[in-house]
Design a protein around this motif. Sequence first.
Motif, PDB file in Angstrom:
ATOM      1  N   GLY A   1      90.758 -14.771  67.040  1.00  0.00           N
ATOM      2  CA  GLY A   1      92.138 -14.462  67.320  1.00  0.00           C
ATOM      3  C   GLY A   1      92.889 -14.093  66.077  1.00  0.00           C
ATOM      4  O   GLY A   1      92.397 -14.246  64.969  1.00  0.00           O
ATOM      5  N   ALA A   2      94.098 -13.624  66.203  1.00  0.00           N
ATOM      6  CA  ALA A   2      94.927 -13.221  65.072  1.00  0.00           C
ATOM      7  C   ALA A   2      95.218 -14.413  64.187  1.00  0.00           C
ATOM      8  O   ALA A   2      95.601 -15.472  64.659  1.00  0.00           O
ATOM      9  N   GLY A   3      94.985 -14.266  62.888  1.00  0.00           N
ATOM     10  CA  GLY A   3      95.265 -15.333  61.947  1.00  0.00           C
ATOM     11  C   GLY A   3      94.313 -16.501  62.050  1.00  0.00           C
ATOM     12  O   GLY A   3      94.572 -17.549  61.493  1.00  0.00           O
ATOM     13  N   GLY A   4      93.198 -16.367  62.752  1.00  0.00           N
ATOM     14  CA  GLY A   4      92.205 -17.426  62.845  1.00  0.00           C
ATOM     15  C   GLY A   4      92.469 -18.438  63.924  1.00  0.00           C
ATOM     16  O   GLY A   4      91.760 -19.408  64.066  1.00  0.00           O
ATOM     17  N   SER A   5      93.514 -18.229  64.723  1.00  0.00           N
ATOM     18  CA  SER A   5      93.844 -19.142  65.808  1.00  0.00           C
ATOM     19  C   SER A   5      93.557 -18.460  67.126  1.00  0.00           C
ATOM     20  O   SER A   5      93.737 -17.262  67.270  1.00  0.00           O
ATOM     21  N   ASN A   6      93.077 -19.233  68.105  1.00  0.00           N
ATOM     22  CA  ASN A   6      92.787 -18.633  69.402  1.00  0.00           C
ATOM     23  C   ASN A   6      93.943 -18.764  70.383  1.00  0.00           C
ATOM     24  O   ASN A   6      93.778 -18.540  71.564  1.00  0.00           O
ATOM     25  N   GLY A   7      95.133 -19.134  69.887  1.00  0.00           N
ATOM     26  CA  GLY A   7      96.319 -19.145  70.738  1.00  0.00           C
ATOM     27  C   GLY A   7      96.721 -20.514  71.235  1.00  0.00           C
ATOM     28  O   GLY A   7      97.862 -20.734  71.570  1.00  0.00           O
ATOM     29  N   ASP A   8      95.784 -21.466  71.280  1.00  0.00           N
ATOM     30  CA  ASP A   8      96.148 -22.799  71.764  1.00  0.00           C
ATOM     31  C   ASP A   8      96.154 -23.828  70.641  1.00  0.00           C
ATOM     32  O   ASP A   8      96.111 -25.016  70.882  1.00  0.00           O
ATOM     33  N   GLY A   9      96.219 -23.348  69.408  1.00  0.00           N
ATOM     34  CA  GLY A   9      96.268 -24.253  68.271  1.00  0.00           C
ATOM     35  C   GLY A   9      94.904 -24.546  67.679  1.00  0.00           C
ATOM     36  O   GLY A   9      94.799 -25.128  66.616  1.00  0.00           O
ATOM     37  N   GLU A  10      93.839 -24.182  68.358  1.00  0.00           N
ATOM     38  CA  GLU A  10      92.484 -24.374  67.842  1.00  0.00           C
ATOM     39  C   GLU A  10      92.147 -23.242  66.882  1.00  0.00           C
ATOM     40  O   GLU A  10      92.519 -22.099  67.111  1.00  0.00           O
ATOM     41  N   LEU A  11      91.424 -23.578  65.826  1.00  0.00           N
ATOM     42  CA  LEU A  11      90.993 -22.544  64.884  1.00  0.00           C
ATOM     43  C   LEU A  11      89.747 -21.854  65.431  1.00  0.00           C
ATOM     44  O   LEU A  11      88.867 -22.497  65.988  1.00  0.00           O
ATOM     45  N   ASP A  12      89.677 -20.550  65.239  1.00  0.00           N
ATOM     46  CA  ASP A  12      88.542 -19.740  65.678  1.00  0.00           C
ATOM     47  C   ASP A  12      87.342 -20.063  64.794  1.00  0.00           C
ATOM     48  O   ASP A  12      87.396 -19.911  63.571  1.00  0.00           O
ATOM     49  N   GLN A  13      86.250 -20.518  65.414  1.00  0.00           N
ATOM     50  CA  GLN A  13      85.072 -20.938  64.652  1.00  0.00           C
ATOM     51  C   GLN A  13      84.448 -19.782  63.874  1.00  0.00           C
ATOM     52  O   GLN A  13      83.970 -19.970  62.758  1.00  0.00           O
ATOM     53  N   GLU A  14      84.422 -18.595  64.434  1.00  0.00           N
ATOM     54  CA  GLU A  14      83.872 -17.435  63.714  1.00  0.00           C
ATOM     55  C   GLU A  14      84.718 -17.126  62.486  1.00  0.00           C
ATOM     56  O   GLU A  14      84.184 -16.822  61.418  1.00  0.00           O
ATOM     57  N   PHE A  15      86.020 -17.191  62.642  1.00  0.00           N
ATOM     58  CA  PHE A  15      86.934 -16.949  61.527  1.00  0.00           C
ATOM     59  C   PHE A  15      86.680 -17.980  60.424  1.00  0.00           C
ATOM     60  O   PHE A  15      86.569 -17.632  59.246  1.00  0.00           O
ATOM     61  N   LEU A  16      86.565 -19.266  60.807  1.00  0.00           N
ATOM     62  CA  LEU A  16      86.329 -20.324  59.830  1.00  0.00           C
ATOM     63  C   LEU A  16      85.000 -20.138  59.107  1.00  0.00           C
ATOM     64  O   LEU A  16      84.905 -20.325  57.898  1.00  0.00           O
ATOM     65  N   ALA A  17      83.961 -19.765  59.852  1.00  0.00           N
ATOM     66  CA  ALA A  17      82.627 -19.609  59.271  1.00  0.00           C
ATOM     67  C   ALA A  17      82.601 -18.520  58.205  1.00  0.00           C
ATOM     68  O   ALA A  17      81.806 -18.587  57.266  1.00  0.00           O
ATOM     69  N   ALA A  18      83.476 -17.539  58.314  1.00  0.00           N
ATOM     70  CA  ALA A  18      83.496 -16.429  57.365  1.00  0.00           C
ATOM     71  C   ALA A  18      84.266 -16.776  56.085  1.00  0.00           C
ATOM     72  O   ALA A  18      84.213 -16.017  55.119  1.00  0.00           O
ATOM     73  N   LEU A  19      84.956 -17.915  56.066  1.00  0.00           N
ATOM     74  CA  LEU A  19      85.774 -18.291  54.906  1.00  0.00           C
ATOM     75  C   LEU A  19      84.976 -19.122  53.912  1.00  0.00           C
ATOM     76  O   LEU A  19      84.056 -19.842  54.284  1.00  0.00           O
ATOM     77  N   PRO A  20      85.383 -19.076  52.638  1.00  0.00           N
ATOM     78  CA  PRO A  20      84.795 -19.999  51.661  1.00  0.00           C
ATOM     79  C   PRO A  20      85.105 -21.441  52.069  1.00  0.00           C
ATOM     80  O   PRO A  20      86.142 -21.720  52.685  1.00  0.00           O
ATOM     81  N   GLU A  21      84.233 -22.366  51.715  1.00  0.00           N
ATOM     82  CA  GLU A  21      84.335 -23.748  52.190  1.00  0.00           C
ATOM     83  C   GLU A  21      85.665 -24.408  51.828  1.00  0.00           C
ATOM     84  O   GLU A  21      86.267 -25.093  52.666  1.00  0.00           O
TER      85      GLU A  21
END
Length: 88
Positions: A1-21
Amino acid sequence: GAGGSNGDGELDQEFLAALPEDIRNELIQQNRAQRAAAAVPRPDPSSAAEMDSASIIATLPPELREEVLLTSDESVLATLPPQLLAEA
């Protein structure tokens, strides 16, 4: 989702996986803090403790208190303590 959020306050796991730890961990902490803050109920001003009629009338200047007592209906007068009823 936009900005790494899927709209319900949860962070998008794919977005998180692509970020540095370190950035991923910071985002997860921020998201948890935001969700915790959102879970805290906000005070509702409409449920604030209201003054009862006797307390309000007792705070009025004598001339205004007399006017209020003279024009109040029986249901209001029935809730007043004896010292205010004596003025009515």
